[in-house]
Motif scaffolding. Structure first.
Motif, PDB file in Angstrom:
ATOM      1  N   ILE A   1       0.821  -1.207   0.000  1.00  0.00           N
ATOM      2  CA  ILE A   1       0.000   0.000   0.000  1.00  0.00           C
ATOM      3  C   ILE A   1       0.853   1.256   0.000  1.00  0.00           C
ATOM      4  O   ILE A   1       1.950   1.279   0.569  1.00  0.00           O
ATOM      5  CB  ILE A   1      -0.957  -0.031   1.225  1.00  0.00           C
ATOM      6  N   ILE A   2       0.334   2.299  -0.657  1.00  0.00           N
ATOM      7  CA  ILE A   2       1.028   3.573  -0.721  1.00  0.00           C
ATOM      8  C   ILE A   2       0.024   4.712  -0.739  1.00  0.00           C
ATOM      9  O   ILE A   2      -1.026   4.610  -1.386  1.00  0.00           O
ATOM     10  CB  ILE A   2       1.953   3.642  -1.964  1.00  0.00           C
ATOM     11  N   ASP A   3       0.328   5.762   0.006  1.00  0.00           N
ATOM     12  CA  ASP A   3      -0.383   7.037  -0.112  1.00  0.00           C
ATOM     13  C   ASP A   3       0.453   7.857  -1.088  1.00  0.00           C
ATOM     14  O   ASP A   3       1.526   8.352  -0.733  1.00  0.00           O
ATOM     15  CB  ASP A   3      -0.466   7.726   1.255  1.00  0.00           C
TER      16      ASP A   3
ATOM     17  N   THR B   1      -4.196   9.798  -3.585  1.00  0.00           N
ATOM     18  CA  THR B   1      -5.168   8.804  -3.160  1.00  0.00           C
ATOM     19  C   THR B   1      -4.455   7.707  -2.385  1.00  0.00           C
ATOM     20  O   THR B   1      -3.214   7.689  -2.280  1.00  0.00           O
ATOM     21  CB  THR B   1      -5.918   8.200  -4.362  1.00  0.00           C
ATOM     22  N   LEU B   2      -5.223   6.779  -1.856  1.00  0.00           N
ATOM     23  CA  LEU B   2      -4.689   5.581  -1.219  1.00  0.00           C
ATOM     24  C   LEU B   2      -4.719   4.464  -2.247  1.00  0.00           C
ATOM     25  O   LEU B   2      -5.765   4.169  -2.828  1.00  0.00           O
ATOM     26  CB  LEU B   2      -5.547   5.207  -0.004  1.00  0.00           C
TER      27      LEU B   2
ATOM     28  N   SER C   1      -9.712  -3.297   5.978  1.00  0.00           N
ATOM     29  CA  SER C   1      -8.341  -3.810   6.000  1.00  0.00           C
ATOM     30  C   SER C   1      -7.379  -2.835   5.341  1.00  0.00           C
ATOM     31  O   SER C   1      -6.252  -2.628   5.811  1.00  0.00           O
ATOM     32  CB  SER C   1      -8.271  -5.168   5.292  1.00  0.00           C
ATOM     33  N   ILE C   2      -7.824  -2.222   4.250  1.00  0.00           N
ATOM     34  CA  ILE C   2      -6.983  -1.263   3.537  1.00  0.00           C
ATOM     35  C   ILE C   2      -6.805   0.008   4.363  1.00  0.00           C
ATOM     36  O   ILE C   2      -5.683   0.499   4.547  1.00  0.00           O
ATOM     37  CB  ILE C   2      -7.594  -0.947   2.161  1.00  0.00           C
ATOM     38  N   LEU C   3      -7.899   0.541   4.900  1.00  0.00           N
ATOM     39  CA  LEU C   3      -7.827   1.775   5.672  1.00  0.00           C
ATOM     40  C   LEU C   3      -6.949   1.620   6.915  1.00  0.00           C
ATOM     41  O   LEU C   3      -6.238   2.560   7.314  1.00  0.00           O
ATOM     42  CB  LEU C   3      -9.231   2.216   6.091  1.00  0.00           C
ATOM     43  N   SER C   4      -6.994   0.446   7.525  1.00  0.00           N
ATOM     44  CA  SER C   4      -6.244   0.231   8.766  1.00  0.00           C
ATOM     45  C   SER C   4      -4.740   0.176   8.544  1.00  0.00           C
ATOM     46  O   SER C   4      -3.971   0.224   9.514  1.00  0.00           O
ATOM     47  CB  SER C   4      -6.714  -1.059   9.448  1.00  0.00           C
ATOM     48  N   HIS C   5      -4.315   0.083   7.279  1.00  0.00           N
ATOM     49  CA  HIS C   5      -2.886   0.048   6.968  1.00  0.00           C
ATOM     50  C   HIS C   5      -2.438   1.314   6.228  1.00  0.00           C
ATOM     51  O   HIS C   5      -1.429   1.306   5.527  1.00  0.00           O
ATOM     52  CB  HIS C   5      -2.560  -1.186   6.129  1.00  0.00           C
ATOM     53  N   TRP C   6      -3.174   2.394   6.425  1.00  0.00           N
ATOM     54  CA  TRP C   6      -2.809   3.647   5.752  1.00  0.00           C
ATOM     55  C   TRP C   6      -1.391   4.049   6.176  1.00  0.00           C
ATOM     56  O   TRP C   6      -1.117   4.218   7.370  1.00  0.00           O
ATOM     57  CB  TRP C   6      -3.789   4.755   6.135  1.00  0.00           C
ATOM     58  N   PRO C   7      -0.476   4.207   5.231  1.00  0.00           N
ATOM     59  CA  PRO C   7       0.906   4.541   5.600  1.00  0.00           C
ATOM     60  C   PRO C   7       1.000   5.888   6.309  1.00  0.00           C
ATOM     61  O   PRO C   7       0.273   6.829   5.988  1.00  0.00           O
ATOM     62  CB  PRO C   7       1.638   4.583   4.248  1.00  0.00           C
TER      63      PRO C   7
ATOM     64  N   GLN D   1       3.613   7.783   6.165  1.00  0.00           N
ATOM     65  CA  GLN D   1       4.394   8.682   5.317  1.00  0.00           C
ATOM     66  C   GLN D   1       3.920   8.561   3.870  1.00  0.00           C
ATOM     67  O   GLN D   1       3.730   7.461   3.363  1.00  0.00           O
ATOM     68  CB  GLN D   1       5.881   8.341   5.405  1.00  0.00           C
ATOM     69  N   LYS D   2       3.752   9.700   3.204  1.00  0.00           N
ATOM     70  CA  LYS D   2       3.323   9.688   1.812  1.00  0.00           C
ATOM     71  C   LYS D   2       4.455   9.234   0.897  1.00  0.00           C
ATOM     72  O   LYS D   2       5.631   9.412   1.205  1.00  0.00           O
ATOM     73  CB  LYS D   2       2.828  11.073   1.384  1.00  0.00           C
ATOM     74  N   GLU D   3       4.039   8.656  -0.247  1.00  0.00           N
ATOM     75  CA  GLU D   3       4.944   8.255  -1.317  1.00  0.00           C
ATOM     76  C   GLU D   3       5.961   7.210  -0.871  1.00  0.00           C
ATOM     77  O   GLU D   3       7.054   7.099  -1.436  1.00  0.00           O
ATOM     78  CB  GLU D   3       5.641   9.484  -1.929  1.00  0.00           C
ATOM     79  N   THR D   4       5.585   6.423   0.124  1.00  0.00           N
ATOM     80  CA  THR D   4       6.426   5.315   0.582  1.00  0.00           C
ATOM     81  C   THR D   4       5.568   4.063   0.665  1.00  0.00           C
ATOM     82  O   THR D   4       4.663   3.979   1.502  1.00  0.00           O
ATOM     83  CB  THR D   4       7.045   5.613   1.956  1.00  0.00           C
ATOM     84  N   GLU D   5       5.826   3.103  -0.211  1.00  0.00           N
ATOM     85  CA  GLU D   5       5.046   1.864  -0.208  1.00  0.00           C
ATOM     86  C   GLU D   5       5.464   0.987   0.960  1.00  0.00           C
ATOM     87  O   GLU D   5       6.658   0.849   1.246  1.00  0.00           O
ATOM     88  CB  GLU D   5       5.248   1.111  -1.522  1.00  0.00           C
ATOM     89  N   ILE D   6       4.481   0.406   1.625  1.00  0.00           N
ATOM     90  CA  ILE D   6       4.757  -0.544   2.688  1.00  0.00           C
ATOM     91  C   ILE D   6       4.108  -1.880   2.345  1.00  0.00           C
ATOM     92  O   ILE D   6       3.057  -1.928   1.708  1.00  0.00           O
ATOM     93  CB  ILE D   6       4.269  -0.042   4.059  1.00  0.00           C
ATOM     94  N   THR D   7       4.754  -2.947   2.755  1.00  0.00           N
ATOM     95  CA  THR D   7       4.236  -4.297   2.546  1.00  0.00           C
ATOM     96  C   THR D   7       3.780  -4.847   3.879  1.00  0.00           C
ATOM     97  O   THR D   7       4.503  -4.741   4.880  1.00  0.00           O
ATOM     98  CB  THR D   7       5.315  -5.209   1.944  1.00  0.00           C
ATOM     99  N   THR D   8       2.600  -5.412   3.914  1.00  0.00           N
ATOM    100  CA  THR D   8       2.028  -5.927   5.156  1.00  0.00           C
ATOM    101  C   THR D   8       1.888  -7.450   5.082  1.00  0.00           C
ATOM    102  O   THR D   8       2.067  -8.058   4.034  1.00  0.00           O
ATOM    103  CB  THR D   8       0.647  -5.309   5.420  1.00  0.00           C
ATOM    104  N   THR D   9       1.552  -8.028   6.211  1.00  0.00           N
ATOM    105  CA  THR D   9       1.278  -9.468   6.252  1.00  0.00           C
ATOM    106  C   THR D   9      -0.210  -9.738   6.174  1.00  0.00           C
ATOM    107  O   THR D   9      -0.637 -10.889   6.233  1.00  0.00           O
ATOM    108  CB  THR D   9       1.844 -10.074   7.543  1.00  0.00           C
ATOM    109  N   THR D  10      -1.003  -8.680   6.041  1.00  0.00           N
ATOM    110  CA  THR D  10      -2.454  -8.818   5.918  1.00  0.00           C
ATOM    111  C   THR D  10      -2.837  -9.020   4.457  1.00  0.00           C
ATOM    112  O   THR D  10      -2.401  -8.267   3.591  1.00  0.00           O
ATOM    113  CB  THR D  10      -3.168  -7.565   6.455  1.00  0.00           C
ATOM    114  N   SER D  11      -3.640 -10.032   4.200  1.00  0.00           N
ATOM    115  CA  SER D  11      -4.068 -10.318   2.835  1.00  0.00           C
ATOM    116  C   SER D  11      -5.500  -9.852   2.617  1.00  0.00           C
ATOM    117  O   SER D  11      -6.311  -9.821   3.542  1.00  0.00           O
ATOM    118  CB  SER D  11      -3.965 -11.810   2.533  1.00  0.00           C
TER     119      SER D  11
END
Length: 252
Positions: free
Chosen positions: A84-86, A90-91, A162-168, A170-180
């Motif tokens: 996910i990335i802000d 947008t998200l 699930s998507i909203l709860s992982h809102w990064p 920091q903007k413009e930085t993609e994060i990888t989660t363990t949530t599918s």
């Protein structure tokens, strides 16, 4: 020539005249050019294609749509971890799996999803609370297919949560989660849709993109809408003229 054949011919003509598209929505803007939704005259800001005749979004006027038995959307979705990335507009959730859609004999790989508040497309002049875009790309040609959902206020949606709860943070930085997440959980029973040839709704507004807007809306809660709105309370491009384009409605 029946309506479906005519529909295919129109798509072919537009695809040839515009050329293949190889860029993904909301991730294509050169970093040195900054744009925003407060001043959406992007054609004056270096994005000349935004003044084209085949732009999105549009107002879907159901009284003038061409009613037809259109090709089915064949969804091949499975669960994948949230990346996910802000991106500052947008998200966005990026795919790292094997999800795809088969449409009119072509397979389009799922690339990313993102949200707009309020909806970009209108239905008979009215906006929905939000709009979700699932962006797919033909690996062979680079052509894009966007599946759109109108989001309306109702019950809470687990996938959106699930998507909203992982809102990064920091903007413009993609994060990888363990949530599918699994996109099959938001597929409606009624998969009929409206379709037309349009463009990216963000700069550079590349034309020649197939939009399939599902007729069945997706419910999300008021709290979920408010959570997104708190970050992006206006990230919807104004509707564009339909011009001479045909807009089809799947009725069977």
């Amino acid at each position: 020539m029946n309506q479906l054949s005519f529909f295919k011919v129109i798509i072919l003509i537009l695809a040839i005249s515009i050329g293949s598209c190889s860029k993904n929505e909301d991730v294509v803007t050169p970093e040195e050019i900054h744009w925003n939704y407060e001043h959406p005259d992007w054609q004056t800001q270096g994005f000349s294609e935004c003044a084209g005749m085949i732009q999105s979004p549009v107002d879907i006027q159901t009284s003038t749509t061409i009613k037809a038995d259109l090709p089915d959307l064949g969804f091949n979705y499975s669960a994948f971890p949230i990346k996910i990335i802000d991106n500052g507009h947008t998200l966005q959730v990026n795919n790292n799996g094997t999800n795809s859609v088969v449409y009119n004999g072509k397979t389009y790989a799922f690339k990313q999803l993102h949200f707009h508040y309020h909806s970009e497309h209108l239905l008979d002049g009215a906006a929905s609370d939000m709009e979700l875009h699932l962006v797919h790309q033909d690996p062979a040609t680079g052509a894009l297919l966007v599946v759109g959902y109108f989001l309306k206020k109702g019950v809470a949606n687990p996938l959106f949560e699930s998507i909203l709860s992982h809102w990064p943070k920091q903007k413009e930085t993609e994060i990888t989660t363990t949530t599918s997440i699994d996109l099959t959980t938001i597929l409606p029973t009624d998969k009929r849709y409206y379709t037309y040839i349009g463009s990216l709704t963000t700069p550079p507004c590349t034309q020649g993109i197939t939009f399939c807007i599902l007729k069945a809306p997706l419910e999300v809660s008021g709290a979920q809408i408010d959570q997104f709105k708190a970050r992006y309370d206006h990230n919807a491009r104004p509707v564009q003229p339909l011009n001479s384009r045909l807009l089809y409605e799947d009725i069977l």
